[in-house]
Every structure is written in structure tokens, then in C-alpha cells.
Design an enzyme around this catalytic site. Structure first.
Site, PDB file in Angstrom:
ATOM      1  CB  CYS A   8      -8.558 -21.126 -40.477  1.00  0.00           C
ATOM      2  SG  CYS A   8      -7.613 -19.857 -39.333  1.00  0.00           S
ATOM      3  CG  HIS A  29      -9.860 -27.858 -44.054  1.00  0.00           C
ATOM      4  ND1 HIS A  29     -10.931 -26.869 -43.861  1.00  0.00           N
ATOM      5  CD2 HIS A  29      -9.418 -27.842 -42.636  1.00  0.00           C
ATOM      6  CE1 HIS A  29     -11.132 -26.388 -42.513  1.00  0.00           C
ATOM      7  NE2 HIS A  29     -10.016 -27.150 -41.835  1.00  0.00           N
ATOM      8  NE  ARG A  36     -13.085 -24.714 -34.264  1.00  0.00           N
ATOM      9  CZ  ARG A  36     -12.165 -24.567 -35.122  1.00  0.00           C
ATOM     10  NH1 ARG A  36     -11.888 -23.776 -35.862  1.00  0.00           N
ATOM     11  NH2 ARG A  36     -11.477 -25.869 -35.170  1.00  0.00           N
ATOM     12  CG  HIS A  80      -8.884 -30.351 -38.399  1.00  0.00           C
ATOM     13  ND1 HIS A  80      -9.933 -30.155 -37.528  1.00  0.00           N
ATOM     14  CD2 HIS A  80      -8.768 -29.557 -39.429  1.00  0.00           C
ATOM     15  CE1 HIS A  80     -10.447 -29.014 -37.783  1.00  0.00           C
ATOM     16  NE2 HIS A  80      -9.980 -28.587 -38.909  1.00  0.00           N
TER      17      HIS A  80
HETATM   18  C1  LIG Z   1      -5.509 -14.814 -29.462  1.00  0.00           C
HETATM   19  C2  LIG Z   1      -6.151 -13.528 -29.717  1.00  0.00           C
HETATM   20  C3  LIG Z   1      -6.878 -13.602 -28.585  1.00  0.00           C
HETATM   21  C4  LIG Z   1      -5.203 -12.571 -29.647  1.00  0.00           C
HETATM   22  O1  LIG Z   1      -5.486 -11.255 -29.987  1.00  0.00           O
HETATM   23  P1  LIG Z   1      -4.888  -9.858 -29.164  1.00  0.00           P
HETATM   24  O2  LIG Z   1      -5.686  -8.855 -29.775  1.00  0.00           O
HETATM   25  O3  LIG Z   1      -3.456  -9.991 -29.440  1.00  0.00           O
HETATM   26  O4  LIG Z   1      -5.148 -10.127 -27.774  1.00  0.00           O
HETATM   27  P2  LIG Z   1      -4.567  -9.417 -26.384  1.00  0.00           P
HETATM   28  O5  LIG Z   1      -4.139 -10.684 -25.565  1.00  0.00           O
HETATM   29  O6  LIG Z   1      -3.829  -8.402 -26.875  1.00  0.00           O
HETATM   30  O7  LIG Z   1      -5.976  -8.891 -26.052  1.00  0.00           O
HETATM   31  C5  LIG Z   1      -6.915  -7.796 -26.593  1.00  0.00           C
HETATM   32  C6  LIG Z   1      -8.111  -7.744 -26.116  1.00  0.00           C
HETATM   33  O8  LIG Z   1      -8.968  -9.096 -26.218  1.00  0.00           O
HETATM   34  C7  LIG Z   1      -9.257  -9.494 -25.092  1.00  0.00           C
HETATM   35  N1  LIG Z   1      -9.174 -11.141 -25.236  1.00  0.00           N
HETATM   36  C8  LIG Z   1      -7.833 -11.758 -25.326  1.00  0.00           C
HETATM   37  N2  LIG Z   1      -8.073 -12.976 -25.379  1.00  0.00           N
HETATM   38  C9  LIG Z   1      -9.579 -13.424 -25.351  1.00  0.00           C
HETATM   39  C10 LIG Z   1     -10.286 -14.284 -25.332  1.00  0.00           C
HETATM   40  N3  LIG Z   1     -10.031 -15.447 -25.687  1.00  0.00           N
HETATM   41  N4  LIG Z   1     -11.734 -14.045 -25.149  1.00  0.00           N
HETATM   42  C11 LIG Z   1     -12.240 -12.830 -24.988  1.00  0.00           C
HETATM   43  N5  LIG Z   1     -11.330 -11.596 -25.045  1.00  0.00           N
HETATM   44  C12 LIG Z   1     -10.129 -12.032 -25.177  1.00  0.00           C
HETATM   45  C13 LIG Z   1      -8.375  -9.203 -24.186  1.00  0.00           C
HETATM   46  O9  LIG Z   1      -8.874  -8.985 -22.676  1.00  0.00           O
HETATM   47  C14 LIG Z   1      -8.210  -7.623 -24.559  1.00  0.00           C
HETATM   48  O10 LIG Z   1      -9.276  -6.827 -24.223  1.00  0.00           O
HETATM   49  P3  LIG Z   1      -9.105  -5.500 -23.822  1.00  0.00           P
HETATM   50  O11 LIG Z   1      -8.456  -5.266 -22.573  1.00  0.00           O
HETATM   51  O12 LIG Z   1      -8.744  -4.621 -25.210  1.00  0.00           O
HETATM   52  O13 LIG Z   1     -10.711  -5.079 -23.667  1.00  0.00           O
HETATM   53  C15 LIG Z   1      -6.971 -13.465 -31.144  1.00  0.00           C
HETATM   54  O14 LIG Z   1      -5.930 -13.340 -32.042  1.00  0.00           O
HETATM   55  C16 LIG Z   1      -7.699 -14.650 -31.513  1.00  0.00           C
HETATM   56  O15 LIG Z   1      -8.703 -14.841 -30.790  1.00  0.00           O
HETATM   57  N6  LIG Z   1      -7.146 -15.523 -32.382  1.00  0.00           N
HETATM   58  C17 LIG Z   1      -8.113 -16.577 -32.522  1.00  0.00           C
HETATM   59  C18 LIG Z   1      -8.696 -16.415 -34.200  1.00  0.00           C
HETATM   60  C19 LIG Z   1      -9.587 -17.715 -34.365  1.00  0.00           C
HETATM   61  O16 LIG Z   1     -10.513 -18.013 -34.027  1.00  0.00           O
HETATM   62  N7  LIG Z   1      -8.924 -18.414 -35.506  1.00  0.00           N
HETATM   63  C20 LIG Z   1      -9.807 -19.554 -36.182  1.00  0.00           C
HETATM   64  C21 LIG Z   1      -9.688 -20.867 -35.187  1.00  0.00           C
HETATM   65  S1  LIG Z   1      -8.116 -21.578 -35.843  1.00  0.00           S
HETATM   66  C22 LIG Z   1      -8.468 -22.580 -37.149  1.00  0.00           C
HETATM   67  O17 LIG Z   1      -9.716 -22.472 -37.492  1.00  0.00           O
HETATM   68  C23 LIG Z   1      -7.816 -23.741 -37.482  1.00  0.00           C
HETATM   69  C24 LIG Z   1      -8.309 -25.212 -36.973  1.00  0.00           C
HETATM   70  C25 LIG Z   1      -8.197 -25.203 -35.528  1.00  0.00           C
HETATM   71  O18 LIG Z   1      -9.602 -25.230 -37.468  1.00  0.00           O
HETATM   72  C26 LIG Z   1      -7.497 -26.233 -37.607  1.00  0.00           C
HETATM   73  C27 LIG Z   1      -6.958 -26.173 -38.886  1.00  0.00           C
HETATM   74  O19 LIG Z   1      -7.903 -26.512 -39.825  1.00  0.00           O
HETATM   75  O20 LIG Z   1      -5.895 -25.775 -39.213  1.00  0.00           O
END
Ligand SMILES: CC(C)(COP(=O)([O-])OP(=O)([O-])OC[C@H]1O[C@@H](n2cnc3c(N)ncnc32)[C@H](O)[C@@H]1OP(=O)([O-])[O-])[C@@H](O)C(=O)NCCC(=O)NCCSC(=O)C[C@@](C)(O)CC(=O)[O-]
Length: 312
Positions: free
Chosen positions: A246, A215, A19, A213
Site C-alpha cells: 500500500c 505480505h 492491483r 491477505h
Molecule cells: C478515497 C479517496 C478518493 C479520498 O480522496 P479525497 O481527496 O478525500 O476525495 P474527495 O471525495 O474529496 O474527492 C476529491 C476529488 O476526487 C474525485 N474522486 C473521489 N473518489 C474518486 C474515485 N473513486 N475515482 C475517481 N475520482 C474520485 C472527486 O470526484 C473529486 O474530484 P474533483 O471534484 O476535485 O474533480 C482517496 O483517498 C483514495 O483514492 N484513496 C485510496 C488510496 C489507495 O488506493 N490505497 C491503496 C489501496 S489500499 C491497500 O493497498 C491495502 C490492501 C487493500 O492491499 C490490503 C492491505 O495490505 O492492507
């Protein structure tokens, strides 16, 4: 290879490469290669693996096959299969796919929270509550983790007050998370800070305190893990080949290298349940699936010390 009974271990190494690692590289690893890599991780003795995230494919095409990857990984008995979910929609999909554990990124930095999930930290606590309710209704055995991102500082916001971090972790647990750990998203942490924050976390939420966690952005990843170990932390996230970061945190780079972390603990006589030879061998399918991508790790580069056997 399945584990019918886990080895006795002193620490749980939670592998986040499929992931955190794959979200940080431009290339998309073909699904078949991901599955071979996960099999190799299991064969090395990993008992918890974060295999995917359930996010919109337009944001992270590397994760578009999340459901297929989960469906394969859960066939390994004795392995906790975890996925990252940013919202209720992602949680529904992950639970449908059959995960054993959900992890949510809840950032203590408002700026990073908005950049990463387009929600404030307080809104994310409500998302934790909604997901906990869904989990209770349809899959009560599934664990829910809320990892506090940018717990040690943020490239967007700068200083992140320690009170904010501890309060947010407590709010997540009160909202239904089983555990809340601390993440050093952009590699700002130092061992003294890690000791202080984990001590406060454990005094605030007790046995709900979760993983470290870390880095390795400034070379302090292992030192920070050791500091967390000193404070009683027993679950550590790490990534094979040190991939990770991220995409919504400027300056983020790779996680602590699993191979080096396993070597450190095993050399200290702390049992990980992971074979050093086999975890180093698990780099082969990773490299095959991501041709040209540099893999990190001091232990794989230098080799094991001559005649190395972990003290018992
Ligand atoms: C949270 C959102 C979805 C908000 O994104 P948004 O655009 O605000 O979402 P929305 O609720 O307005 O929906 C927009 C569209 O996306 C769809 N949608 C909505 N949710 C989903 C979903 N889950 N899966 C699939 N589709 C989805 C939803 O259905 C809609 O589709 P449409 O109607 O336009 O066809 C977006 O900002 C997002 O996915 N963010 C995550 C980004 C990410 O993956 N970041 C990396 C992970 S965090 C990290 O790495 C840190 C960590 C964990 O490792 C620890 C550390 O080191 O700190």
C-alpha cells in the site's frame, strides 16, 4: 483461455498482482501488457483476480485504465473479476464496468485509515453500507468484501488492538459486506497471532470470514498463510512475482508470492487448480510489461523439484 467449469479445488488463490502489485511500482504498465498478463494468469488456472482499483488517477495513474481492464477480464468465463474501491464513486464506476466483486480497504488503524482513504474506520463502515445499498439496487449478484487492513499492526499507529479488528469486521458485515478478511498490510504478523485472530474472526462472523491477505515483508508470508489454513481459512490473496504494498502505509512491501504459495499447497496435496508450470510462465508477460522491475519468488528461482508431481 476460458474455464467452462472450474477444477475441483481445496483453496482459492486470489491473485492481486494487477492491483496491489501495480499500485506499488513507479512505472505504469501499458494496458495491452496488463491484458496479456491477465490472460496468462487465467491460462494458469487463477479463478479470482483483482484486476484494478477505481481511485483518482491523480493518486494512482497506474490504475487510470481500470474500466478497460475490467471490460477485458470479464470476457473470461468462470473467472471472478474483482476491483478495489475506496468509496461510493469508485464503486459506481466499478459496477458500471462490470466487476463481479468489490473489495474495500477498511483499516483498523485510525492513522492508516486517514492516510489511505482520508476517512476514519467508522466512516468507512458507513461507506460499506452505502456501497452495499447501491450494489443491492443495481447489481445484486456482485459480492462485496471488506478487507481489514493493518489487522496485525501498523507502522503509523503501532499496536492495533485485536478487539478493534474483530469489532470492525463485524460492523462491516452488519453494514452489508458479504465477507471480511484480515490483511497484514506492513508484514508485522506472526503465525501465532494469525491463528488467534482468524479463530476469533471465525467465531465472531462465521462463514462471512474472508481471505488471508499476507505480505512477506519479514519473510513470514507463507508461514502465516499456513497458520491461517490451520484455522480453516480457504481463500488466500497473493501476487505474482511478489509485487505489492500500500503506497499509504510506510514500510509496506510485497505480497506473498503466488508461485511459492501454489507450490506450498500443491506439495502438501492441497489442490489450488493452478498449473505450477503455467503460473511460472505468467511471469514472462509481467516482466515484459514492467522492464527492470525485480520479481521475487523462491520456487521460480530454484525450479520445481525433479519429477515433481503433487500428491493426490
Ligand atoms: C478515497 C479517496 C478518493 C479520498 O480522496 P479525497 O481527496 O478525500 O476525495 P474527495 O471525495 O474529496 O474527492 C476529491 C476529488 O476526487 C474525485 N474522486 C473521489 N473518489 C474518486 C474515485 N473513486 N475515482 C475517481 N475520482 C474520485 C472527486 O470526484 C473529486 O474530484 P474533483 O471534484 O476535485 O474533480 C482517496 O483517498 C483514495 O483514492 N484513496 C485510496 C488510496 C489507495 O488506493 N490505497 C491503496 C489501496 S489500499 C491497500 O493497498 C491495502 C490492501 C487493500 O492491499 C490490503 C492491505 O495490505 O492492507
Amino acid at each position: 483461455m476460458a474455464h467452462d467449469a472450474p477444477n475441483p479445488t481445496d483453496v482459492l488463490i486470489s491473485e492481486v498482482g494487477p492491483r496491489d502489485g501495480l499500485q506499488s511500482v513507479k512505472a505504469t504498465m501499458p494496458t495491452a501488457d496488463k491484458l496479456r498478463w491477465i490472460d496468462a494468469l487465467v491460462a494458469a488456472g487463477l479463478r479470482e483476480i483483482e484486476v484494478a482499483s477505481f481511485v483518482p488517477a491523480r493518486l494512482l495513474p497506474q490504475m487510470a485504465d481500470a474500466a478497460e481492464v475490467v471490460a477485458h477480464a470479464v470476457r473470461h468465463a468462470g473467472v471472478t473479476v474483482m476491483a478495489l474501491v475506496p468509496n461510493l464513486r469508485g464503486a459506481e464506476a466499478a459496477l458500471r464496468a462490470g466487476v463481479h466483486k468489490l473489495t474495500m480497504p477498511v483499516s483498523a488503524s485510525r492513522a492508516h485509515s486517514l492516510a489511505n482513504v482520508r476517512k476514519t474506520p467508522e466512516d468507512m463502515v458507513e461507506e460499506v453500507r452505502a456501497i452495499a445499498q447501491l450494489r443491492d439496487a443495481i447489481a445484486p449478484g456482485v459480492k462485496l468484501e471488506a478487507g481489514i487492513s493493518t489487522a496485525f499492526g501498523c507502522t503509523l499507529q503501532g499496536l492495533v488492538p485485536e478487539d478493534d479488528v474483530i469489532r470492525l469486521a463485524a460492523m462491516c458485515v452488519a453494514a452489508g459486506a458479504d465477507e471480511s478478511g484480515l490483511s497484514d498490510t506492513v508484514g508485522y504478523a506472526n503465525p501465532a497471532q494469525v491463528r488467534r485472530l482468524f479463530r476469533r474472526l471465525r467465531s465472531e462472523i462465521g462463514s462471512h470470514a474472508g481471505a488471508a491477505h499476507m505480505h512477506n515483508t519479514r519473510g513470514l508470508g507463507l508461514a502465516n498463510c499456513l497458520a491461517a489454513w490451520d484455522e480453516g481459512v480457504r481463500t488466500f490473496d497473493s501476487s505474482l512475482g511478489g509485487l505489492g504494498g500500500c503506497p499509504y502505509a510506510p514500510g509496506a512491501s510485497g505480497n506473498v508470492v503466488t508461485e511459492d504459495l501454489v507450490f506450498m499447497f500443491e506439495a502438501m496435496g492441497v489442490r489450488t487448480g493452478i498449473s505450477l508450470e503455467n503460473i511460472i510462465a505468467a511471469r514472462t508477460p509481467l516482466a515484459a510489461g514492467l522492464p527492470g522491475e525485480p520479481l521475487y519468488g523462491m520456487t521460480p528461482d530454484a525450479g520445481l523439484p525433479k519429477g515433481f508431481t503433487p500428491p493426490r
